[in-house]
Design a protein around this motif. Structure first.
Motif, PDB file in Angstrom:
ATOM      1  N   THR A   9     -26.057 -19.341  22.980  1.00 32.46           N
ATOM      2  CA  THR A   9     -25.146 -20.283  22.338  1.00 32.46           C
ATOM      3  C   THR A   9     -25.791 -20.921  21.107  1.00 32.46           C
ATOM      4  O   THR A   9     -27.018 -21.076  21.053  1.00 32.46           O
ATOM      5  N   PRO A  10     -24.988 -21.315  20.101  1.00 31.54           N
ATOM      6  CA  PRO A  10     -25.545 -21.974  18.912  1.00 31.54           C
ATOM      7  C   PRO A  10     -26.351 -23.222  19.259  1.00 31.54           C
ATOM      8  O   PRO A  10     -27.390 -23.487  18.644  1.00 31.54           O
ATOM      9  N   GLU A  11     -25.870 -23.993  20.241  1.00 29.34           N
ATOM     10  CA  GLU A  11     -26.584 -25.208  20.633  1.00 29.34           C
ATOM     11  C   GLU A  11     -27.966 -24.877  21.187  1.00 29.34           C
ATOM     12  O   GLU A  11     -28.952 -25.563  20.899  1.00 29.34           O
ATOM     13  N   ARG A  12     -28.024 -23.817  21.968  1.00 30.62           N
ATOM     14  CA  ARG A  12     -29.300 -23.420  22.561  1.00 30.62           C
ATOM     15  C   ARG A  12     -30.240 -22.852  21.501  1.00 30.62           C
ATOM     16  O   ARG A  12     -31.448 -23.098  21.532  1.00 30.62           O
ATOM     17  N   ILE A  13     -29.699 -22.098  20.548  1.00 35.31           N
ATOM     18  CA  ILE A  13     -30.521 -21.563  19.454  1.00 35.31           C
ATOM     19  C   ILE A  13     -31.132 -22.711  18.663  1.00 35.31           C
ATOM     20  O   ILE A  13     -32.328 -22.712  18.354  1.00 35.31           O
ATOM     21  N   LYS A  14     -30.317 -23.704  18.325  1.00 42.44           N
ATOM     22  CA  LYS A  14     -30.797 -24.862  17.569  1.00 42.44           C
ATOM     23  C   LYS A  14     -31.905 -25.585  18.335  1.00 42.44           C
ATOM     24  O   LYS A  14     -32.926 -25.982  17.761  1.00 42.44           O
ATOM     25  N   ALA A  15     -31.706 -25.731  19.643  1.00 43.62           N
ATOM     26  CA  ALA A  15     -32.709 -26.412  20.462  1.00 43.62           C
ATOM     27  C   ALA A  15     -34.025 -25.641  20.481  1.00 43.62           C
ATOM     28  O   ALA A  15     -35.105 -26.230  20.360  1.00 43.62           O
ATOM     29  N   ARG A  16     -33.954 -24.312  20.606  1.00 42.70           N
ATOM     30  CA  ARG A  16     -35.181 -23.515  20.625  1.00 42.70           C
ATOM     31  C   ARG A  16     -35.910 -23.583  19.288  1.00 42.70           C
ATOM     32  O   ARG A  16     -37.141 -23.649  19.237  1.00 42.70           O
ATOM     33  N   LEU A  17     -35.166 -23.564  18.190  1.00 46.15           N
ATOM     34  CA  LEU A  17     -35.790 -23.656  16.873  1.00 46.15           C
ATOM     35  C   LEU A  17     -36.470 -25.009  16.674  1.00 46.15           C
ATOM     36  O   LEU A  17     -37.423 -25.130  15.903  1.00 46.15           O
ATOM     37  N   GLU A  18     -35.978 -26.018  17.383  1.00 48.74           N
ATOM     38  CA  GLU A  18     -36.566 -27.355  17.290  1.00 48.74           C
ATOM     39  C   GLU A  18     -37.680 -27.568  18.304  1.00 48.74           C
ATOM     40  O   GLU A  18     -38.230 -28.665  18.398  1.00 48.74           O
ATOM     41  N   GLY A  19     -38.001 -26.521  19.084  1.00 50.94           N
ATOM     42  CA  GLY A  19     -39.137 -26.601  19.984  1.00 50.94           C
ATOM     43  C   GLY A  19     -38.827 -26.782  21.448  1.00 50.94           C
ATOM     44  O   GLY A  19     -39.741 -27.023  22.247  1.00 50.94           O
ATOM     45  N   ALA A  20     -37.565 -26.679  21.843  1.00 47.22           N
ATOM     46  CA  ALA A  20     -37.221 -26.812  23.262  1.00 47.22           C
ATOM     47  C   ALA A  20     -37.874 -25.688  24.065  1.00 47.22           C
ATOM     48  O   ALA A  20     -38.000 -24.566  23.571  1.00 47.22           O
ATOM     49  N   PRO A  21     -38.298 -25.961  25.293  1.00 42.33           N
ATOM     50  CA  PRO A  21     -38.946 -24.924  26.101  1.00 42.33           C
ATOM     51  C   PRO A  21     -37.966 -23.846  26.535  1.00 42.33           C
ATOM     52  O   PRO A  21     -36.751 -24.069  26.545  1.00 42.33           O
ATOM     53  N   PRO A  22     -38.476 -22.677  26.901  1.00 45.11           N
ATOM     54  CA  PRO A  22     -37.600 -21.596  27.370  1.00 45.11           C
ATOM     55  C   PRO A  22     -36.919 -21.966  28.678  1.00 45.11           C
ATOM     56  O   PRO A  22     -37.381 -22.839  29.410  1.00 45.11           O
ATOM     57  N   ARG A  23     -35.840 -21.291  28.958  1.00 43.50           N
ATOM     58  CA  ARG A  23     -35.186 -21.464  30.249  1.00 43.50           C
ATOM     59  C   ARG A  23     -36.041 -20.788  31.325  1.00 43.50           C
ATOM     60  O   ARG A  23     -36.603 -19.722  31.109  1.00 43.50           O
ATOM     61  N   THR A  24     -36.111 -21.422  32.467  1.00 41.94           N
ATOM     62  CA  THR A  24     -36.900 -20.846  33.555  1.00 41.94           C
ATOM     63  C   THR A  24     -36.140 -19.734  34.267  1.00 41.94           C
ATOM     64  O   THR A  24     -36.737 -18.780  34.752  1.00 41.94           O
ATOM     65  N   ALA A  25     -34.816 -19.855  34.314  1.00 44.34           N
ATOM     66  CA  ALA A  25     -33.999 -18.830  34.979  1.00 44.34           C
ATOM     67  C   ALA A  25     -33.287 -17.991  33.923  1.00 44.34           C
ATOM     68  O   ALA A  25     -32.554 -18.527  33.094  1.00 44.34           O
ATOM     69  N   PRO A  26     -33.503 -16.680  33.906  1.00 43.71           N
ATOM     70  CA  PRO A  26     -32.836 -15.835  32.910  1.00 43.71           C
ATOM     71  C   PRO A  26     -31.350 -15.713  33.187  1.00 43.71           C
ATOM     72  O   PRO A  26     -30.888 -15.908  34.316  1.00 43.71           O
ATOM     73  N   ALA A  27     -30.601 -15.398  32.141  1.00 41.53           N
ATOM     74  CA  ALA A  27     -29.166 -15.174  32.306  1.00 41.53           C
ATOM     75  C   ALA A  27     -28.944 -13.922  33.146  1.00 41.53           C
ATOM     76  O   ALA A  27     -29.732 -12.978  33.103  1.00 41.53           O
ATOM     77  N   THR A  28     -27.881 -13.923  33.913  1.00 38.50           N
ATOM     78  CA  THR A  28     -27.570 -12.765  34.744  1.00 38.50           C
ATOM     79  C   THR A  28     -26.787 -11.733  33.939  1.00 38.50           C
ATOM     80  O   THR A  28     -26.261 -12.020  32.859  1.00 38.50           O
ATOM     81  N   PHE A  29     -26.699 -10.534  34.481  1.00 34.40           N
ATOM     82  CA  PHE A  29     -25.904  -9.486  33.842  1.00 34.40           C
ATOM     83  C   PHE A  29     -24.462  -9.953  33.701  1.00 34.40           C
ATOM     84  O   PHE A  29     -23.832  -9.751  32.657  1.00 34.40           O
ATOM     85  N   ALA A  30     -23.931 -10.589  34.736  1.00 33.61           N
ATOM     86  CA  ALA A  30     -22.542 -11.048  34.706  1.00 33.61           C
ATOM     87  C   ALA A  30     -22.319 -12.065  33.592  1.00 33.61           C
ATOM     88  O   ALA A  30     -21.287 -12.041  32.907  1.00 33.61           O
ATOM     89  N   GLU A  31     -23.270 -12.965  33.384  1.00 32.45           N
ATOM     90  CA  GLU A  31     -23.123 -13.988  32.339  1.00 32.45           C
ATOM     91  C   GLU A  31     -23.099 -13.361  30.956  1.00 32.45           C
ATOM     92  O   GLU A  31     -22.288 -13.742  30.101  1.00 32.45           O
ATOM     93  N   ARG A  32     -23.967 -12.394  30.726  1.00 30.63           N
ATOM     94  CA  ARG A  32     -24.011 -11.782  29.398  1.00 30.63           C
ATOM     95  C   ARG A  32     -22.822 -10.843  29.183  1.00 30.63           C
ATOM     96  O   ARG A  32     -22.305 -10.735  28.068  1.00 30.63           O
ATOM     97  N   LEU A  33     -22.372 -10.181  30.240  1.00 28.94           N
ATOM     98  CA  LEU A  33     -21.172  -9.361  30.119  1.00 28.94           C
ATOM     99  C   LEU A  33     -19.959 -10.247  29.844  1.00 28.94           C
ATOM    100  O   LEU A  33     -19.089  -9.893  29.032  1.00 28.94           O
ATOM    101  N   THR A  34     -19.898 -11.399  30.494  1.00 28.84           N
ATOM    102  CA  THR A  34     -18.810 -12.345  30.248  1.00 28.84           C
ATOM    103  C   THR A  34     -18.831 -12.829  28.804  1.00 28.84           C
ATOM    104  O   THR A  34     -17.776 -13.000  28.175  1.00 28.84           O
ATOM    105  N   PHE A  35     -20.030 -13.045  28.253  1.00 28.93           N
ATOM    106  CA  PHE A  35     -20.144 -13.448  26.844  1.00 28.93           C
ATOM    107  C   PHE A  35     -19.513 -12.392  25.941  1.00 28.93           C
ATOM    108  O   PHE A  35     -18.776 -12.721  25.002  1.00 28.93           O
ATOM    109  N   LEU A  36     -19.786 -11.132  26.213  1.00 31.00           N
ATOM    110  CA  LEU A  36     -19.189 -10.054  25.418  1.00 31.00           C
ATOM    111  C   LEU A  36     -17.670 -10.062  25.558  1.00 31.00           C
ATOM    112  O   LEU A  36     -16.939  -9.906  24.573  1.00 31.00           O
ATOM    113  N   HIS A  37     -17.198 -10.238  26.777  1.00 30.89           N
ATOM    114  CA  HIS A  37     -15.752 -10.225  27.016  1.00 30.89           C
ATOM    115  C   HIS A  37     -15.069 -11.402  26.326  1.00 30.89           C
ATOM    116  O   HIS A  37     -13.915 -11.295  25.885  1.00 30.89           O
ATOM    117  N   GLU A  38     -15.778 -12.527  26.208  1.00 28.74           N
ATOM    118  CA  GLU A  38     -15.198 -13.717  25.580  1.00 28.74           C
ATOM    119  C   GLU A  38     -15.249 -13.652  24.056  1.00 28.74           C
ATOM    120  O   GLU A  38     -14.393 -14.228  23.381  1.00 28.74           O
TER     121      GLU A  38
END
Length: 237
Positions: free
Chosen positions: A71-100
């Motif tokens: 997400t744009p909000e998450r990209i902005k946060a990472r560029l500003e130094g936010a730590p990585p997410r501890t839990a990776p996105a699932t296949f279903a979440e990324r497939l849903t992103f494509l569908h949306e």
């Protein structure tokens, strides 16, 4: 008035059978990094050297999001130094992103029945709309082959739906920084030949298309090294 000397408390050693309790210093928090972290560090250094910001290189976060699935909000946060997410996105979440975010020729969401029928026809396999629905909602996990078919249907690289946040951002931002580094090397090569500046239509041109300058390097160097030979004759002169 005389001051009162207070002796420090005596430390009593633990004897056999006694448990001595001390206040231990807390362990420092572990620094969490992912595949994007080294690219972020290199990018911060490179952009500082060039007098640019992440906004110059990644001016359209919606476009970055579309390509990476972050997400744009998450990209902005990472560029500003936010730590990585501890839990990776699932296949279903990324497939849903494509569908949306991907649309069909009519500008509408892809119908699950059409997705299934298209893949079944092209790959000569059996795939139902119900199976696609279950994958979208995380009820089933796809085989590697089924995942590849769905990714090809949505026109993303094979393996896209299995990328973590760090892997997706590293692939996209890493390519931009590699081109930007090549542009910096090009400018250095020109400066070594006495060129002090290169003009573009706008300062954002080279930041948005950093590979352009590197592609023009042979021509630019030829002009610098042989200025008379590179001129186009006019009126027989």
């Amino acid at each position: 008035m005389r001051g009162t000397l207070v002796a420090p408390p005596l430390k009593r050693r633990a004897t056999d059978g006694e448990l001595q309790v001390t206040d231990a210093a807390p362990e420092p928090a572990a620094v969490v990094e992912d595949q994007f972290t080294p690219w972020l560090k290199e990018g911060n250094q490179l952009l500082a050297q060039l007098g640019l910001s992440w906004g110059d290189v990644l001016s359209d976060l919606d476009q970055v999001s579309y390509a990476t699935g972050v997400t744009p909000e998450r990209i902005k946060a990472r560029l500003e130094g936010a730590p990585p997410r501890t839990a990776p996105a699932t296949f279903a979440e990324r497939l849903t992103f494509l569908h949306e975010t991907r649309r069909d020729a009519n500008g509408k969401k892809h119908v699950l029945r059409v997705i299934a029928e298209t893949i079944a026809s092209e790959q000569k396999v059996k795939l139902t709309a119900s199976a696609v629905h279950h994958l979208l909602h995380g009820r089933n996990e796809p085989t590697r082959q089924t995942a590849a078919w769905l990714e090809k249907y949505f026109k993303v690289p094979v393996g896209w739906c299995s990328l973590s946040e760090g892997e997706a951002l590293a692939a996209y931002v890493g390519a931009r920084l590699t081109s930007l580094r090549a542009a910096q090397d090009t400018l250095q090569a020109l400066q070594n030949r006495g060129v002090t500046s290169v003009s573009a239509r706008s300062t954002g041109d080279l930041a948005k298309q950093p590979g352009l300058l590197a592609d023009l390097l042979p021509t630019l160097l030829a002009v610098v090294d042989n200025p008379w030979e590179s001129r186009t004759p006019r009126d027989g002169k």
